[in-house]
Design an enzyme around this catalytic site. Structure first.
Site, PDB file in Angstrom:
ATOM      1  N   ASP A 175      -1.291  26.766  89.191  1.00  0.00           N
ATOM      2  CA  ASP A 175      -2.518  27.343  89.995  1.00  0.00           C
ATOM      3  C   ASP A 175      -3.654  26.335  89.615  1.00  0.00           C
ATOM      4  OD1 ASP A 175      -1.390  29.647  91.234  1.00  0.00           O
ATOM      5  OD2 ASP A 175      -1.684  30.734  89.459  1.00  0.00           O
ATOM      6  N   HIS A 227       1.314  27.648  96.538  1.00  0.00           N
ATOM      7  CA  HIS A 227       0.351  26.527  96.757  1.00  0.00           C
ATOM      8  C   HIS A 227      -0.343  26.766  98.071  1.00  0.00           C
ATOM      9  CE1 HIS A 227       4.145  25.079  98.103  1.00  0.00           C
ATOM     10  NE2 HIS A 227       3.554  24.202  98.722  1.00  0.00           N
TER      11      HIS A 227
END
EC number: 6.3.4.4
Length: 412
Positions: A13, A41
């Protein structure tokens, strides 16, 4: 030909998708090497299995996307993500994605087993386990119906013996789904080794998008709280059959503060005011797994990550989230019994006993979101960046200053 590899340097992340998106604007190939549909993503669209290059606006330049042999491939997720992109108006997505015939197929059976083993419900672990036990199913097997059915039934029989009545799985429904998928899948499947060899012999600009991050690697991550695949540079090379000599640049993506999702050691975690502020300003909600744990930057982790992946440059993301902080703390060492550790330890007992040593720097308390060049940034922000560079030993080449695609400073 150039090959740029983008890797997460923390616990995931970090914002890899944004750099990949920018790099893919004039790339001819964007590829993924490992992981599965749990590796979320997000740029403008949430991706899990597909490469970010599919949102490249210059699709008419024949930009292609490729899922490499190291990926575990969940066919329903593949089709649903393609449909989502098409529904959002992205053009020719079905013509710009190819999949290696050597990927391991992730079945709903693996997801059922994952639930029984009390892990996350994505099926990633059981799929990789089956592959390592040599009873996994390759994508090429799908196109031989009798062989495919034999392998699925053999795998199901093994799980039935292990879990008994707890193993709730409809094998007929799974086989019927693949009867429907089979013909549609054919257009996407290629010989992955041949495809990547040809790509590396061309004049292509190739961008490789790493899944997850170093601290989630099966060998070098914060074990056992890791994923089931290799998230390192070595995993990229193996998952795509890259010639290491062809790699132009390896970029480590580092968030300007630190986050992680789920269980496991997180020495710098702040559950009080700072952590709450980082969560609220940074909108720290994972693409795949929800709420993230937060802290100031842990350079012990980043330096350890560099010792494994040997980055050529760093991408520091979300610098703007720190714009309102009066003071910024940076973790620079772990100590046990007053003695500084050489690196991030594998021993969980040592890690539990370790004390974190922090370096404090003044915040800049000015907006960075409008900065177009490095010297548009406040002096204190530049000093923060340069401290990171000196400590890790790698230049910060890319600096993210906001959520927009264009909010990225690139230094020469």
């Amino acid at each position: 030909m150039t090959i740029t590899v983008v890797l997460g340097a923390q616990w995931g992340d970090e914002g890899k998708g944004k750099l990949v998106d920018g790099q893919c604007r004039d790339a001819q190939l964007c590829a993924r090497a490992a992981g599965g549909h749990n590796a979320g993503h997000e740029v403008r669209v949430s991706f899990h299995l597909l490469p970010s290059g599919l949102i490249n606006p210059k699709w008419f330049y024949h930009s292609m996307n490729f899922i490499g042999s190291g990926v575990v491939f969940h066919v329903p997720s593949f089709f649903s993500e393609l449909q989502e992109l098409e529904d959002k108006g992205l053009v020719a997505v079905h013509d710009r994605i190819l999949v290696s015939d050597r990927v391991n197929v992730l079945l709903d059976m693996h997801i059922a087993v994952d639930g029984l083993e009390e892990r996350e419900l994505g099926g990633i672990g059981p799929c990789y386990q089956a592959s390592r036990a040599r009873n996994g199913i390759k994508l090429t097997d799908v196109f031989h119906p009798e062989l495919f059915e034999q392998k699925v039934r053999r795998l199901a029989d093994g799980y039935q013996k292990r879990f008994g009545e707890l193993f709730d799985y409809d094998i007929k429904a799974e086989l019927a789904r693949f009867d429907e998928y089979r013909e549609t899948l054919k257009k996407y499947v290629v010989d992955g080794v041949s495809f990547m060899r040809s790509a590396q012999q061309s004049d292509m600009k190739i961008v490789i998008e790493g899944a997850n991050a170093l601290m989630l690697d099966i060998d070098y991550g914060s074990y056992p709280f890791v994923t089931s695949s290799s998230t390192t540079l070595a995993g990229i090379i193996g998952g795509l059959t890259l010639n290491p000599k062809n790699i132009t640049e390896v970029v480590g993506v580092v968030k300007a503060y630190t986050t992680r999702v789920g269980s496991g050691a997180f020495k710098t975690e702040d559950t009080e005011e700072i952590g709450t502020k980082l969560q609220e300003i940074g909108r720290e909600w994972g693409t795949s797994t929800g709420r993230r744990r937060r802290s100031y930057t842990d350079l012990v982790v980043v330096k350890y990550s560099n010792s494994i992946n040997y980055y050529d440059s760093l991408n520091l993301t979300k610098l703007d989230i720190l714009d309102t902080f009066e003071t910024i703390k940076i973790a620079i060492a772990y100590k046990v019994d007053g003695e500084e550790l050489d690196s991030y330890p594998a021993d969980l007992d040592i890690l539990e006993r370790a004390e974190v040593v922090y370096h404090e720097m003044p915040g800049w308390q000015k907006p960075t979101t409008n900065a177009k060049t490095y010297y548009d940034l406040p002096k204190a922000a530049r000093e923060y960046i340069e401290y990171i560079e000196k400590f890790v030993g790698v230049k910060v080449k890319y600096i993210g200053t906001g959520p927009d695609r264009e909010a990225m400073i690139q230094r020469a």
